[in-house]
Design a protein around this motif. Structure first.
Motif, PDB file in Angstrom:
ATOM      1  N   ASN A  23       0.814  -1.209   0.000  1.00 24.85           N
ATOM      2  CA  ASN A  23       0.000   0.000   0.000  1.00 24.85           C
ATOM      3  C   ASN A  23       0.851   1.263   0.000  1.00 24.85           C
ATOM      4  O   ASN A  23       0.474   2.289  -0.583  1.00 24.85           O
ATOM      5  CB  ASN A  23      -0.942   0.001   1.207  1.00 24.85           C
ATOM      6  N   PRO A  26      -3.767  -1.856  -5.325  1.00 22.26           N
ATOM      7  CA  PRO A  26      -4.802  -1.589  -4.304  1.00 22.26           C
ATOM      8  C   PRO A  26      -5.920  -2.636  -4.309  1.00 22.26           C
ATOM      9  O   PRO A  26      -6.445  -2.976  -3.243  1.00 22.26           O
ATOM     10  CB  PRO A  26      -5.332  -0.202  -4.687  1.00 22.26           C
ATOM     11  N   LYS A  40       2.837   1.090  -3.631  1.00 25.76           N
ATOM     12  CA  LYS A  40       1.988   0.826  -4.796  1.00 25.76           C
ATOM     13  C   LYS A  40       2.645  -0.171  -5.754  1.00 25.76           C
ATOM     14  O   LYS A  40       2.479  -0.119  -6.971  1.00 25.76           O
ATOM     15  CB  LYS A  40       1.661   2.138  -5.533  1.00 25.76           C
TER      16      LYS A  40
END
Length: 271
Positions: free
Chosen positions: A144, A188, A147
């Motif tokens: 997270n 994500p 990315k």
């Protein structure tokens, strides 16, 4: 790679799968950080006598999105059941690996009359042990924040996927490269799905409802799941059988494809 790649539509989002062979339907659900192609050896073997549908779970493989209202693996099970209903498949066998087995169990609980048999490979349908949750959450935090799946994290995950102490370095490197190549826009979605898989509910409390023919397979050299967990599942599920697979880790279908194929063949012959 598997041929006959197709997609269904679930809540306006494409759900990708492959569809090979004819006959009784076998649905194959991979685990976390894998994809539908992990079943290539099984599909090539089984599709001579069965119709094999290997599905990409949300955030994996060709699935770059996830339906907005997806909250947990119960919802994911509903999505897969819907896909199979859209394909007008009345009944099917399921092979679930890792969290794919947890989804398979939810499918059985939702519509027991549709699932003819269940195979759980290197899986546990109870709560994830706290020590694992902490480790996996650290992985998700890295994903997270960056990315991406960094090369370091990709190597960590890949090493744990294969048999302890006797790994095929080519298989490890191949998986590591695949994980490193996952698009930043997909991360994500993958992370969101992984959170659902890690913090899944405890369906061991409901195993008395799993009354279908069941085969539990565990790789003895698995670094992510334990033989004890598989024993607990097979012991609690009425009539389930347990098979220990020597020299195999979490991705046993890749490490020991012939043995997995033989086990599945014998299991389905008995149905």
């Amino acid at each position: 790679m598997l041929s006959n790649s197709k997609q269904g539509l679930i809540d306006q989002q494409p759900l990708h799968y492959t569809d090979n062979g004819q006959g009784d339907v076998i649905v194959l659900l991979h685990g976390l950080f894998a994809d539908k192609h992990i079943w290539q050896a099984q599909v090539q073997y089984l599709s001579e006598h069965y119709r094999c549908i290997a599905i990409d779970l949300w955030g994996h493989g060709d699935n770059k999105t996830i339906p907005a209202k997806t909250r947990n693996l119960i919802d994911v099970a509903t999505h897969i059941t819907q896909l199979l209903a859209d394909l007008e498949i009345a009944q099917y066998h399921i092979v679930g690996h890792g969290c794919g087995a947890a989804i398979a169990a939810e499918m059985v609980l939702q519509q027991p009359s549709k699932v003819k048999s269940l195979v759980m490979l290197n899986a546990f349908i109870g709560f994830e042990p706290e020590v694992n949750c902490v480790k996996y959450q650290q992985w998700l935090d890295v994903m997270n924040q960056t990315k991406t799946i960094t090369k370091e994290l990709a190597n960590t995950i890949s090493t744990l996927m294969f048999a302890k102490g006797q790994q095929d370095i080519n298989l490890v490197n191949q998986l590591s490269q695949q994980l490193s190549n996952i698009d930043s826009q997909q991360i994500p979605v993958l992370s969101r799905f992984a959170h659902m898989a890690i913090y899944k509910r405890d369906t061991m409390e409901l195993v008395e409802q799993l009354t279908l023919p069941t085969l539990v397979i565990i790789g003895v050299e698995n670094q992510l799941r334990t033989v004890l967990e598989s024993y607990l599942m097979s012991d609690d599920i009425d009539g389930a059988s347990l098979h220990h697979l020597a020299d195999a880790g979490h991705l046993a279908m890749v490490e020991q494809p012939e043995q997995i194929n033989t086990l599945l063949h014998h299991f389905y012959q008995q149905q």
